[in-house]
Design a protein around this motif. Sequence first.
Motif, PDB file in Angstrom:
ATOM      1  N   ASP A 167       0.828  -1.215   0.000  1.00  0.00           N
ATOM      2  CA  ASP A 167       0.000   0.000   0.000  1.00  0.00           C
ATOM      3  C   ASP A 167       0.857   1.257   0.000  1.00  0.00           C
ATOM      4  OD1 ASP A 167      -2.372  -1.433  -0.051  1.00  0.00           O
ATOM      5  OD2 ASP A 167      -2.662  -1.349   2.129  1.00  0.00           O
ATOM      6  N   ARG A 168       1.917   1.251   0.801  1.00  0.00           N
ATOM      7  CA  ARG A 168       2.801   2.409   0.866  1.00  0.00           C
ATOM      8  C   ARG A 168       3.494   2.632  -0.478  1.00  0.00           C
ATOM      9  NH1 ARG A 168       5.808   1.184   5.247  1.00  0.00           N
ATOM     10  NH2 ARG A 168       7.506   0.348   4.018  1.00  0.00           N
ATOM     11  N   ALA A 169       3.951   1.548  -1.116  1.00  0.00           N
ATOM     12  CA  ALA A 169       4.617   1.661  -2.417  1.00  0.00           C
ATOM     13  C   ALA A 169       3.650   2.196  -3.471  1.00  0.00           C
ATOM     14  CB  ALA A 169       5.163   0.307  -2.845  1.00  0.00           C
ATOM     15  N   VAL A 170       2.424   1.720  -3.452  1.00  0.00           N
ATOM     16  CA  VAL A 170       1.418   2.176  -4.415  1.00  0.00           C
ATOM     17  C   VAL A 170       1.149   3.661  -4.227  1.00  0.00           C
ATOM     18  CG1 VAL A 170      -1.037   1.995  -5.002  1.00  0.00           C
ATOM     19  CG2 VAL A 170       0.329  -0.079  -4.736  1.00  0.00           C
ATOM     20  N   GLU A 171       1.032   4.087  -2.976  1.00  0.00           N
ATOM     21  CA  GLU A 171       0.744   5.495  -2.688  1.00  0.00           C
ATOM     22  C   GLU A 171       1.923   6.396  -3.051  1.00  0.00           C
ATOM     23  OE1 GLU A 171      -0.042   8.081   1.290  1.00  0.00           O
ATOM     24  OE2 GLU A 171      -1.150   6.182   1.111  1.00  0.00           O
ATOM     25  N   GLU A 172       3.136   5.987  -2.685  1.00  0.00           N
ATOM     26  CA  GLU A 172       4.313   6.828  -2.929  1.00  0.00           C
ATOM     27  C   GLU A 172       4.680   6.891  -4.405  1.00  0.00           C
ATOM     28  OE1 GLU A 172       7.388   5.215  -0.456  1.00  0.00           O
ATOM     29  OE2 GLU A 172       6.472   5.944   1.394  1.00  0.00           O
ATOM     30  N   GLU A 173       4.569   5.759  -5.104  1.00  0.00           N
ATOM     31  CA  GLU A 173       5.006   5.702  -6.499  1.00  0.00           C
ATOM     32  C   GLU A 173       3.904   6.083  -7.491  1.00  0.00           C
ATOM     33  OE1 GLU A 173       8.169   5.059  -7.436  1.00  0.00           O
ATOM     34  OE2 GLU A 173       8.698   4.921  -5.318  1.00  0.00           O
ATOM     35  N   GLY A 174       2.654   6.059  -7.030  1.00  0.00           N
ATOM     36  CA  GLY A 174       1.550   6.382  -7.938  1.00  0.00           C
ATOM     37  C   GLY A 174       1.319   5.297  -8.976  1.00  0.00           C
ATOM     38  N   ILE A 175       1.544   4.053  -8.581  1.00  0.00           N
ATOM     39  CA  ILE A 175       1.356   2.918  -9.493  1.00  0.00           C
ATOM     40  C   ILE A 175       0.281   1.993  -8.917  1.00  0.00           C
ATOM     41  CG2 ILE A 175       3.702   3.000 -10.419  1.00  0.00           C
ATOM     42  CD1 ILE A 175       4.487   0.797  -8.484  1.00  0.00           C
ATOM     43  N   GLN A 184      -1.255  -1.806  -7.754  1.00  0.00           N
ATOM     44  CA  GLN A 184      -0.716  -2.957  -7.021  1.00  0.00           C
ATOM     45  C   GLN A 184      -0.074  -3.942  -7.986  1.00  0.00           C
ATOM     46  OE1 GLN A 184      -3.882  -4.625  -4.672  1.00  0.00           O
ATOM     47  NE2 GLN A 184      -3.534  -3.197  -2.995  1.00  0.00           N
ATOM     48  N   ARG A 185      -0.712  -4.130  -9.131  1.00  0.00           N
ATOM     49  CA  ARG A 185      -0.158  -5.053 -10.130  1.00  0.00           C
ATOM     50  C   ARG A 185       1.224  -4.598 -10.581  1.00  0.00           C
ATOM     51  NH1 ARG A 185      -2.415  -6.199 -16.251  1.00  0.00           N
ATOM     52  NH2 ARG A 185      -0.516  -7.167 -16.974  1.00  0.00           N
ATOM     53  N   GLN A 186       1.352  -3.316 -10.899  1.00  0.00           N
ATOM     54  CA  GLN A 186       2.649  -2.804 -11.322  1.00  0.00           C
ATOM     55  C   GLN A 186       3.692  -2.972 -10.226  1.00  0.00           C
ATOM     56  OE1 GLN A 186       1.250   1.123 -12.288  1.00  0.00           O
ATOM     57  NE2 GLN A 186       1.446   0.764 -14.500  1.00  0.00           N
ATOM     58  N   ALA A 187       3.305  -2.710  -8.994  1.00  0.00           N
ATOM     59  CA  ALA A 187       4.244  -2.839  -7.878  1.00  0.00           C
ATOM     60  C   ALA A 187       4.699  -4.288  -7.724  1.00  0.00           C
ATOM     61  CB  ALA A 187       3.598  -2.345  -6.588  1.00  0.00           C
ATOM     62  N   LEU A 188       3.765  -5.226  -7.787  1.00  0.00           N
ATOM     63  CA  LEU A 188       4.125  -6.642  -7.655  1.00  0.00           C
ATOM     64  C   LEU A 188       4.995  -7.102  -8.821  1.00  0.00           C
ATOM     65  CD1 LEU A 188       0.726  -8.077  -6.402  1.00  0.00           C
ATOM     66  CD2 LEU A 188       2.857  -7.930  -5.114  1.00  0.00           C
ATOM     67  N   GLU A 189       4.621  -6.708 -10.048  1.00  0.00           N
ATOM     68  CA  GLU A 189       5.416  -7.122 -11.208  1.00  0.00           C
ATOM     69  C   GLU A 189       6.833  -6.577 -11.137  1.00  0.00           C
ATOM     70  OE1 GLU A 189       3.118  -5.920 -14.611  1.00  0.00           O
ATOM     71  OE2 GLU A 189       1.925  -7.767 -14.580  1.00  0.00           O
ATOM     72  N   GLU A 190       6.960  -5.309 -10.784  1.00  0.00           N
ATOM     73  CA  GLU A 190       8.296  -4.711 -10.687  1.00  0.00           C
ATOM     74  C   GLU A 190       9.128  -5.374  -9.594  1.00  0.00           C
ATOM     75  OE1 GLU A 190       8.089  -0.444 -10.366  1.00  0.00           O
ATOM     76  OE2 GLU A 190       6.858  -0.291 -12.167  1.00  0.00           O
ATOM     77  N   ALA A 191       8.503  -5.700  -8.453  1.00  0.00           N
ATOM     78  CA  ALA A 191       9.235  -6.348  -7.373  1.00  0.00           C
ATOM     79  C   ALA A 191       9.705  -7.735  -7.798  1.00  0.00           C
ATOM     80  CB  ALA A 191       8.338  -6.447  -6.139  1.00  0.00           C
ATOM     81  N   ILE A 192       8.852  -8.508  -8.451  1.00  0.00           N
ATOM     82  CA  ILE A 192       9.216  -9.852  -8.885  1.00  0.00           C
ATOM     83  C   ILE A 192      10.321  -9.808  -9.929  1.00  0.00           C
ATOM     84  CG2 ILE A 192       8.362 -11.885 -10.111  1.00  0.00           C
ATOM     85  CD1 ILE A 192       5.648 -11.375  -8.640  1.00  0.00           C
ATOM     86  N   ILE A 193      10.181  -8.888 -10.886  1.00  0.00           N
ATOM     87  CA  ILE A 193      11.178  -8.773 -11.943  1.00  0.00           C
ATOM     88  C   ILE A 193      12.524  -8.343 -11.380  1.00  0.00           C
ATOM     89  CG2 ILE A 193      11.834  -7.425 -13.981  1.00  0.00           C
ATOM     90  CD1 ILE A 193       8.824  -7.491 -14.732  1.00  0.00           C
ATOM     91  N   SER A 194      12.511  -7.393 -10.435  1.00  0.00           N
ATOM     92  CA  SER A 194      13.783  -6.928  -9.870  1.00  0.00           C
ATOM     93  C   SER A 194      14.440  -8.027  -9.021  1.00  0.00           C
ATOM     94  CB  SER A 194      13.575  -5.661  -9.027  1.00  0.00           C
ATOM     95  OG  SER A 194      12.850  -5.975  -7.857  1.00  0.00           O
ATOM     96  N   ARG A 195      13.670  -8.910  -8.438  1.00  0.00           N
ATOM     97  CA  ARG A 195      14.230  -9.965  -7.576  1.00  0.00           C
ATOM     98  C   ARG A 195      14.669 -11.184  -8.368  1.00  0.00           C
ATOM     99  NH1 ARG A 195      16.505 -13.265  -4.649  1.00  0.00           N
ATOM    100  NH2 ARG A 195      15.701 -14.018  -2.676  1.00  0.00           N
ATOM    101  N   TRP A 196      13.847 -11.624  -9.347  1.00  0.00           N
ATOM    102  CA  TRP A 196      14.131 -12.894 -10.024  1.00  0.00           C
ATOM    103  C   TRP A 196      14.392 -12.781 -11.519  1.00  0.00           C
ATOM    104  CZ3 TRP A 196      10.244 -13.046  -6.134  1.00  0.00           C
ATOM    105  CH2 TRP A 196      10.610 -13.756  -5.005  1.00  0.00           C
ATOM    106  N   GLY A 197      14.456 -11.619 -12.062  1.00  0.00           N
ATOM    107  CA  GLY A 197      14.808 -11.516 -13.472  1.00  0.00           C
ATOM    108  C   GLY A 197      13.832 -10.679 -14.270  1.00  0.00           C
ATOM    109  N   SER A 198      14.192 -10.524 -15.524  1.00  0.00           N
ATOM    110  CA  SER A 198      13.392  -9.679 -16.395  1.00  0.00           C
ATOM    111  C   SER A 198      12.397 -10.535 -17.183  1.00  0.00           C
ATOM    112  CB  SER A 198      14.296  -8.919 -17.359  1.00  0.00           C
ATOM    113  OG  SER A 198      14.978  -9.833 -18.172  1.00  0.00           O
ATOM    114  N   LYS A 199      11.536  -9.833 -17.896  1.00  0.00           N
ATOM    115  CA  LYS A 199      10.508 -10.502 -18.698  1.00  0.00           C
ATOM    116  C   LYS A 199      11.095 -11.273 -19.846  1.00  0.00           C
ATOM    117  CE  LYS A 199       6.706  -7.423 -17.717  1.00  0.00           C
ATOM    118  NZ  LYS A 199       5.705  -6.527 -18.221  1.00  0.00           N
TER     119      LYS A 199
END
Length: 97
Positions: A72-80, A82-97
């Motif tokens: 919730d904090r990431a969504v509020e601060e970044e203006g994105i 929840q889906r974008q936040a989760l996708e970006e977190a997963i991609i940054s941790r385990w790789g790119s698309k």
Amino acid sequence: MAEMKDRPELPQRRGPKPAPDERLDPVDTAPSSLRTAPSAPAAQSNPVARKKREATIAIGPRISVSVMEILDRAVEEEGITQRQALEEAIISRWGSK
């Protein structure tokens, strides 16, 4: 002592009635509005390029309250979203698309 009468006969039970269209395949039948012959598409003076849609998969993970607060904090601060936040977190941790 009085004689006990047998139970009265119950009326015969009726089984379920089959549907009127039981033997019709819904794939083979179309509504009457769709049974007409297709007309030729109207010529467009300015053809519009259709945007290619991205295939997505619905998931419903259960997450802890502390993780939800971070999300919730990431969504509020970044203006994105929840889906974008989760996708970006997963991609940054385990790789790119």
